[in-house]
Design a protein around this motif. Structure first.
Motif, mmCIF file in Angstrom:
data_model
loop_
_atom_site.group_PDB
_atom_site.id
_atom_site.type_symbol
_atom_site.label_atom_id
_atom_site.label_comp_id
_atom_site.label_asym_id
_atom_site.label_seq_id
_atom_site.Cartn_x
_atom_site.Cartn_y
_atom_site.Cartn_z
ATOM 1 N N PRO A 1 0.840 -1.202 0.000
ATOM 2 C CA PRO A 1 0.000 0.000 0.000
ATOM 3 C C PRO A 1 0.878 1.256 0.000
ATOM 4 N N PRO A 2 0.350 2.363 -0.478
ATOM 5 C CA PRO A 2 1.122 3.616 -0.448
ATOM 6 C C PRO A 2 1.582 3.948 0.968
ATOM 7 N N ALA A 3 2.729 4.567 1.071
ATOM 8 C CA ALA A 3 3.310 4.886 2.381
ATOM 9 C C ALA A 3 2.363 5.721 3.237
ATOM 10 N N ALA A 4 1.576 6.592 2.596
ATOM 11 C CA ALA A 4 0.649 7.444 3.346
ATOM 12 C C ALA A 4 -0.469 6.646 3.994
ATOM 13 N N GLN A 5 -0.730 5.415 3.490
ATOM 14 C CA GLN A 5 -1.800 4.578 4.036
ATOM 15 C C GLN A 5 -1.257 3.427 4.883
ATOM 16 N N ASP A 6 0.037 3.396 5.095
ATOM 17 C CA ASP A 6 0.686 2.271 5.762
ATOM 18 C C ASP A 6 0.047 1.929 7.102
ATOM 19 N N ALA A 7 -0.308 2.930 7.885
ATOM 20 C CA ALA A 7 -0.849 2.701 9.225
ATOM 21 C C ALA A 7 -2.249 2.108 9.201
ATOM 22 N N ARG A 8 -2.895 2.048 8.031
ATOM 23 C CA ARG A 8 -4.241 1.488 7.913
ATOM 24 C C ARG A 8 -4.214 0.000 7.592
ATOM 25 N N TRP A 9 -3.014 -0.576 7.524
ATOM 26 C CA TRP A 9 -2.875 -1.970 7.114
ATOM 27 C C TRP A 9 -2.120 -2.777 8.163
ATOM 28 N N ALA A 10 -2.471 -4.062 8.218
ATOM 29 C CA ALA A 10 -1.704 -5.026 9.011
ATOM 30 C C ALA A 10 -0.948 -5.923 8.047
ATOM 31 N N TYR A 11 0.167 -6.468 8.529
ATOM 32 C CA TYR A 11 1.026 -7.282 7.667
ATOM 33 C C TYR A 11 1.299 -8.625 8.335
ATOM 34 N N GLU A 12 1.051 -9.690 7.586
ATOM 35 C CA GLU A 12 1.277 -11.050 8.065
ATOM 36 C C GLU A 12 2.214 -11.767 7.102
ATOM 37 N N THR A 13 3.015 -12.673 7.625
ATOM 38 C CA THR A 13 3.895 -13.466 6.774
ATOM 39 C C THR A 13 3.066 -14.380 5.884
ATOM 40 N N PHE B 1 1.107 -28.219 18.121
ATOM 41 C CA PHE B 1 1.062 -28.252 16.667
ATOM 42 C C PHE B 1 0.300 -27.070 16.074
ATOM 43 N N TRP B 2 0.073 -26.018 16.863
ATOM 44 C CA TRP B 2 -0.619 -24.851 16.338
ATOM 45 C C TRP B 2 -0.187 -23.601 17.095
ATOM 46 N N SER B 3 -0.340 -22.452 16.434
ATOM 47 C CA SER B 3 0.052 -21.184 17.051
ATOM 48 C C SER B 3 -0.686 -20.049 16.357
ATOM 49 N N THR B 4 -0.599 -18.864 16.942
ATOM 50 C CA THR B 4 -1.210 -17.658 16.385
ATOM 51 C C THR B 4 -0.122 -16.601 16.242
ATOM 52 N N PRO B 5 0.618 -16.624 15.116
ATOM 53 C CA PRO B 5 1.694 -15.633 14.942
ATOM 54 C C PRO B 5 1.150 -14.214 14.946
ATOM 55 N N HIS C 1 4.505 -0.280 9.085
ATOM 56 C CA HIS C 1 5.873 -0.759 8.849
ATOM 57 C C HIS C 1 5.916 -1.828 7.754
ATOM 58 N N GLY C 2 5.092 -1.633 6.712
ATOM 59 C CA GLY C 2 5.010 -2.623 5.653
ATOM 60 C C GLY C 2 6.316 -2.853 4.921
ATOM 61 N N ARG C 3 7.045 -1.790 4.629
ATOM 62 C CA ARG C 3 8.306 -1.947 3.895
ATOM 63 C C ARG C 3 9.295 -2.785 4.697
ATOM 64 N N GLN C 4 9.377 -2.526 6.000
ATOM 65 C CA GLN C 4 10.284 -3.293 6.851
ATOM 66 C C GLN C 4 9.834 -4.750 6.958
ATOM 67 N N ALA C 5 8.520 -4.965 7.034
ATOM 68 C CA ALA C 5 8.003 -6.329 7.140
ATOM 69 C C ALA C 5 8.325 -7.125 5.879
ATOM 70 N N LEU C 6 8.158 -6.506 4.708
ATOM 71 C CA LEU C 6 8.462 -7.195 3.454
ATOM 72 C C LEU C 6 9.947 -7.510 3.368
ATOM 73 N N GLY D 1 14.099 -15.624 3.968
ATOM 74 C CA GLY D 1 13.728 -16.666 3.018
ATOM 75 C C GLY D 1 12.274 -17.089 3.091
ATOM 76 N N MET D 2 11.377 -16.189 3.535
ATOM 77 C CA MET D 2 9.957 -16.504 3.616
ATOM 78 C C MET D 2 9.295 -16.292 2.257
ATOM 79 N N GLU D 3 8.110 -16.888 2.082
ATOM 80 C CA GLU D 3 7.448 -16.823 0.780
ATOM 81 C C GLU D 3 7.015 -15.407 0.416
ATOM 82 N N GLY D 4 6.631 -14.609 1.387
ATOM 83 C CA GLY D 4 6.201 -13.254 1.066
ATOM 84 C C GLY D 4 5.409 -12.634 2.195
ATOM 85 N N LEU D 5 4.492 -11.733 1.830
ATOM 86 C CA LEU D 5 3.748 -10.942 2.801
ATOM 87 C C LEU D 5 2.292 -10.852 2.364
ATOM 88 N N VAL D 6 1.377 -10.838 3.348
ATOM 89 C CA VAL D 6 -0.036 -10.564 3.084
ATOM 90 C C VAL D 6 -0.397 -9.274 3.818
#
Length: 326
Positions: free
Chosen positions: A17-29, A153-157, A163-168, A175-180
């Motif tokens: 998302p655009p940097a100006a909207q970064d705080a409106r988003w959550a980021y998961e692996t 055998f389960w967890s809630t990461p 901080h989307g750019r840093q998360a990506l 070596g993770m597949e990416g970001l959601v």
């Protein structure tokens, strides 16, 4: 009260998302596993359904204990089943040995002892008697974390807000597949590929040597439908996969001319791959491909053509296949 069957919400491929909207988003692996909807009936049982709706409960017996995690409270949860390698990273090739065993519980139990899975949970769509579908993501996520679902055998990461750019960058570094990316105010849309969820896949690129091709069909008759490519390993050209996407029409036509000029009766790959209908060429064309990961056998997953590399000879092409993938 029976639980409602809920199709998983899907993410749309895109960019941060655009940097100006970064705080409106959550980021998961973004995890490299099998998407699953979990049904906890409140009677100690746990049911698992794949994205297709197929009941896959019996394929993963180690997850049965999750049925008692919330006591008598019924719930429908969203998550991903992973098989982890020795470094704790999701490995889809390992997971493949566990998939498809829903109708073979004996084999599933034996495989569970060899390759145990881990379920990561990232959403809750129904809890108790209430549907949480209309709730915004931020509220659903907070409720999920309050449930304290962590077990053998389960967890809630955790999800990161902003901080989307840093998360990506972190997913790429590790070596993770990416970001959601998930908009904080987004409701849960069953079965919908929504722009409120954006998936970003970390793709790698490498040089490959073209050793053959498969003819296209229909409107692509006479043109390459896929290129068969390889990389050097221990002094020989090893087949690493077929590339069937990424060209424009002019590029495909150019490749057809180059392949015709390089036609050969001899397969350049060692060992010879089992590819019915393959047509071989002298391995002198070098190209660059984008891909997600490698299999344990060194094959490229989800390769896509980027460009020809006329500036490189086969001898100058990229480094050999990693030793641990041969």
């Amino acid at each position: 009260m029976p639980l409602p069957l809920i199709a998983p919400m899907l993410a749309t491929p895109g960019t941060l998302p655009p940097a100006a909207q970064d705080a409106r988003w959550a980021y998961e692996t973004k995890q490299d596993g099998q998407r699953v909807v979990v049904y906890l009936a409140g009677d100690g049982s746990a049911g698992l359904r794949a994205r297709s709706g197929e009941d896959i409960t019996a394929a993963y017996p180690e997850l049965a204990a999750l049925g008692g995690a919330l006591g008598a409270t019924p719930a429908v949860l969203d998550g991903e089943i992973l098989a982890l390698d020795a470094e704790g990273r999701a490995n889809f090739q390992l997971l493949q040995s566990r998939m498809g065993l829903a109708h073979a519980p004996g084999r599933a139990a034996r495989q569970a002892a060899k390759v145990p899975v881990h379920l990561v949970l990232f959403d809750v769509m129904h809890l108790g008697r209430d549907s949480l579908l209309p709730w915004p993501y931020a509220r659903r996520r907070a409720r999920l974390e309050e449930l304290g679902l962590a077990g053998p055998f389960w967890s809630t990461p955790a999800a990161i807000v902003g901080h989307g750019r840093q998360a990506l960058a972190a997913t790429l570094e590790h070596g993770m597949e990416g970001l959601v990316c998930k908009r904080l105010d987004s409701v849960y849309e069953p079965g919908v590929r929504s722009r409120a969820w954006i998936k970003i896949r970390n793709m790698r690129s490498e040089d490959v040597i073209v050793g053959g091709w498969l003819p296209g069909k229909g409107r692509l008759s006479g043109l390459p439908g896929a290129l068969l490519v390889g990389q050097r390993a221990a002094g020989r050209l090893r087949y690493v996969g077929g590339v069937g996407t990424g060209w424009s029409e002019p590029e495909r036509a150019l490749l057809a001319e180059l392949l015709a000029a390089a036609a050969s009766e001899v397969c350049p790959f060692d060992p010879v791959p089992r590819v019915p209908g393959a047509r071989w060429v002298v391995p002198r064309l070098v190209g660059e491909v984008r891909y997600s990961t490698r299999t344990r056998a060194g094959m490229l997953r989800q390769p896509s053509w980027l460009r020809l590399r006329p500036d490189l000879t086969p001898e100058e092409a990229a480094a050999d296949i990693p030793d641990d993938a041969v």
